[in-house]
Motif scaffolding. Structure first.
Motif, PDB file in Angstrom:
ATOM      1  N   THR A 120       0.844  -1.199   0.000  1.00  0.00           N
ATOM      2  CA  THR A 120       0.000   0.000   0.000  1.00  0.00           C
ATOM      3  C   THR A 120       0.875   1.243   0.000  1.00  0.00           C
ATOM      4  O   THR A 120       1.775   1.378   0.835  1.00  0.00           O
ATOM      5  CB  THR A 120      -0.932  -0.001   1.222  1.00  0.00           C
ATOM      6  N   LEU A 121       0.621   2.143  -0.921  1.00  0.00           N
ATOM      7  CA  LEU A 121       1.375   3.397  -0.989  1.00  0.00           C
ATOM      8  C   LEU A 121       0.406   4.561  -1.144  1.00  0.00           C
ATOM      9  O   LEU A 121      -0.737   4.387  -1.580  1.00  0.00           O
ATOM     10  CB  LEU A 121       2.377   3.376  -2.141  1.00  0.00           C
ATOM     11  N   LEU A 122       0.865   5.735  -0.758  1.00  0.00           N
ATOM     12  CA  LEU A 122       0.029   6.938  -0.740  1.00  0.00           C
ATOM     13  C   LEU A 122       0.419   7.865  -1.877  1.00  0.00           C
ATOM     14  O   LEU A 122       1.599   8.181  -2.059  1.00  0.00           O
ATOM     15  CB  LEU A 122       0.206   7.675   0.594  1.00  0.00           C
ATOM     16  N   LEU A 123      -0.564   8.306  -2.646  1.00  0.00           N
ATOM     17  CA  LEU A 123      -0.328   9.306  -3.684  1.00  0.00           C
ATOM     18  C   LEU A 123      -0.259  10.671  -3.017  1.00  0.00           C
ATOM     19  O   LEU A 123      -1.278  11.232  -2.605  1.00  0.00           O
ATOM     20  CB  LEU A 123      -1.457   9.258  -4.720  1.00  0.00           C
ATOM     21  N   TYR A 124       0.966  11.185  -2.906  1.00  0.00           N
ATOM     22  CA  TYR A 124       1.156  12.455  -2.199  1.00  0.00           C
ATOM     23  C   TYR A 124       2.563  12.959  -2.513  1.00  0.00           C
ATOM     24  O   TYR A 124       3.498  12.162  -2.621  1.00  0.00           O
ATOM     25  CB  TYR A 124       0.996  12.263  -0.684  1.00  0.00           C
ATOM     26  N   PRO A 125       2.750  14.298  -2.647  1.00  0.00           N
ATOM     27  CA  PRO A 125       4.085  14.830  -2.909  1.00  0.00           C
ATOM     28  C   PRO A 125       5.074  14.440  -1.817  1.00  0.00           C
ATOM     29  O   PRO A 125       4.722  14.340  -0.643  1.00  0.00           O
ATOM     30  CB  PRO A 125       3.865  16.354  -2.934  1.00  0.00           C
ATOM     31  N   ASP A 126       6.325  14.248  -2.192  1.00  0.00           N
ATOM     32  CA  ASP A 126       7.337  13.816  -1.229  1.00  0.00           C
ATOM     33  C   ASP A 126       8.337  14.908  -0.875  1.00  0.00           C
ATOM     34  O   ASP A 126       9.290  14.668  -0.147  1.00  0.00           O
ATOM     35  CB  ASP A 126       8.105  12.604  -1.766  1.00  0.00           C
ATOM     36  N   SER A 127       8.116  16.134  -1.369  1.00  0.00           N
ATOM     37  CA  SER A 127       9.058  17.212  -1.087  1.00  0.00           C
ATOM     38  C   SER A 127       8.821  17.789   0.303  1.00  0.00           C
ATOM     39  O   SER A 127       7.721  17.719   0.855  1.00  0.00           O
ATOM     40  CB  SER A 127       8.929  18.323  -2.135  1.00  0.00           C
ATOM     41  N   LEU A 128       9.857  18.409   0.866  1.00  0.00           N
ATOM     42  CA  LEU A 128       9.775  18.949   2.217  1.00  0.00           C
ATOM     43  C   LEU A 128       8.781  20.097   2.331  1.00  0.00           C
ATOM     44  O   LEU A 128       8.235  20.343   3.402  1.00  0.00           O
ATOM     45  CB  LEU A 128      11.171  19.423   2.667  1.00  0.00           C
ATOM     46  N   GLN A 129       8.532  20.795   1.239  1.00  0.00           N
ATOM     47  CA  GLN A 129       7.620  21.939   1.308  1.00  0.00           C
ATOM     48  C   GLN A 129       6.177  21.505   1.569  1.00  0.00           C
ATOM     49  O   GLN A 129       5.328  22.315   1.897  1.00  0.00           O
ATOM     50  CB  GLN A 129       7.682  22.727   0.000  1.00  0.00           C
ATOM     51  N   HIS A 130       5.908  20.203   1.431  1.00  0.00           N
ATOM     52  CA  HIS A 130       4.555  19.717   1.669  1.00  0.00           C
ATOM     53  C   HIS A 130       4.428  19.046   3.033  1.00  0.00           C
ATOM     54  O   HIS A 130       3.477  18.320   3.274  1.00  0.00           O
ATOM     55  CB  HIS A 130       4.159  18.731   0.568  1.00  0.00           C
ATOM     56  N   THR A 131       5.379  19.266   3.918  1.00  0.00           N
ATOM     57  CA  THR A 131       5.305  18.698   5.256  1.00  0.00           C
ATOM     58  C   THR A 131       4.967  19.790   6.261  1.00  0.00           C
ATOM     59  O   THR A 131       5.086  20.977   5.986  1.00  0.00           O
ATOM     60  CB  THR A 131       6.634  18.036   5.651  1.00  0.00           C
ATOM     61  N   VAL A 132       4.531  19.373   7.447  1.00  0.00           N
ATOM     62  CA  VAL A 132       4.218  20.307   8.520  1.00  0.00           C
ATOM     63  C   VAL A 132       4.905  19.799   9.776  1.00  0.00           C
ATOM     64  O   VAL A 132       5.297  18.634   9.855  1.00  0.00           O
ATOM     65  CB  VAL A 132       2.699  20.414   8.753  1.00  0.00           C
ATOM     66  N   PRO A 133       5.086  20.658  10.796  1.00  0.00           N
ATOM     67  CA  PRO A 133       5.723  20.199  12.029  1.00  0.00           C
ATOM     68  C   PRO A 133       5.019  18.992  12.620  1.00  0.00           C
ATOM     69  O   PRO A 133       3.792  18.880  12.556  1.00  0.00           O
ATOM     70  CB  PRO A 133       5.624  21.427  12.946  1.00  0.00           C
ATOM     71  N   ASP A 134       5.789  18.084  13.184  1.00  0.00           N
ATOM     72  CA  ASP A 134       5.287  16.874  13.851  1.00  0.00           C
ATOM     73  C   ASP A 134       4.752  15.824  12.877  1.00  0.00           C
ATOM     74  O   ASP A 134       4.196  14.818  13.317  1.00  0.00           O
ATOM     75  CB  ASP A 134       4.188  17.202  14.874  1.00  0.00           C
TER      76      ASP A 134
END
Length: 217
Positions: free
Chosen positions: A81-95
């Protein structure tokens, strides 16, 4: 005494009023990778949404409504199972947990793959990911070299933001190495978008006409 409101007849397939049925754009499409769409509750009755059309067009597609998933909603059946979602750091949030890397051997076994897709606005889908630890623990599939979106009826904040249907078709084409197989569904989606544009224009013209008539009374 006012008459009781009578519910509009509803299509049993697309679950929309018969007057707004989208079944004419359903394009049955063969695919090997299983698809699981997690739909934000506010998208269920969104007339401009593309997830229902996608769900009706793909044979191996399941749609689950929810915002936060404390436990996996996919079975433990040996599939990857994998998630379709960007992997760049700009798409992350704290925690937010850093996702594990996608094992390079996974895409080689398409029938053993399950693709999880988040259906919601960019802000909603990011919140869904933030509130759902099982999603954070999945390897991610990021899309590359995307064409411009044809989803003109909803505002995008970046060139990589596509409709759920477009993103899923491009992801399946990327995983299965056969983008042409999903083009008929994308073409059908163009017809769906054009219909919504025309319907929106007619509503705006009707509202403007009533407004002008009211101003001269």
């Amino acid at each position: 005494m006012s008459a009781a409101l009578v519910p509009r007849p509803q299509c049993t397939a697309c679950l929309r009023p018969l007057s707004a049925c989208i079944c004419r754009w359903v394009a049955p499409t063969a695919h090997a990778v299983e698809v699981l769409v997690l739909q934000h509750p506010l998208e269920v009755h969104q007339a401009k949404g593309s997830a229902r059309l996608l769900h009706l067009s793909l044979a191996h597609c399941r749609l689950v409504v929810g915002e936060a998933f404390a436990a996996p909603v996919w079975p433990v059946d040996g599939k990857h199972t994998l998630l379709l979602y960007p992997d760049s750091l700009q798409h992350t949030v704290p925690d937010l947990r850093v996702p594990p890397p996608l094992p390079p051997e996974w895409p080689q076994a398409q029938s053993r793959l399950r693709l999880v897709v988040l259906d919601g606005t960019w802000r909603k889908s990011r919140k869904m990911l933030y509130q759902s630890l099982p999603l954070q623990q999945l390897p991610r599939l990021a899309l590359r070299n995307l064409p411009p979106s044809h989803y003109r009826i909803r505002k995008a904040h970046g060139p990589d933001q596509l409709s759920t249907l477009e993103a899923t078709c491009y992801a399946l084409g990327q995983l299965e190495g056969d983008a042409a197989r999903f083009q008929p569904l994308l073409d059908a989606f163009d017809g769906f978008v054009e219909y919504l544009e025309q319907a929106g224009g007619q509503r705006n013209a009707h509202a403007l006409d009533h407004g002008l008539r009211g101003s001269f009374k």
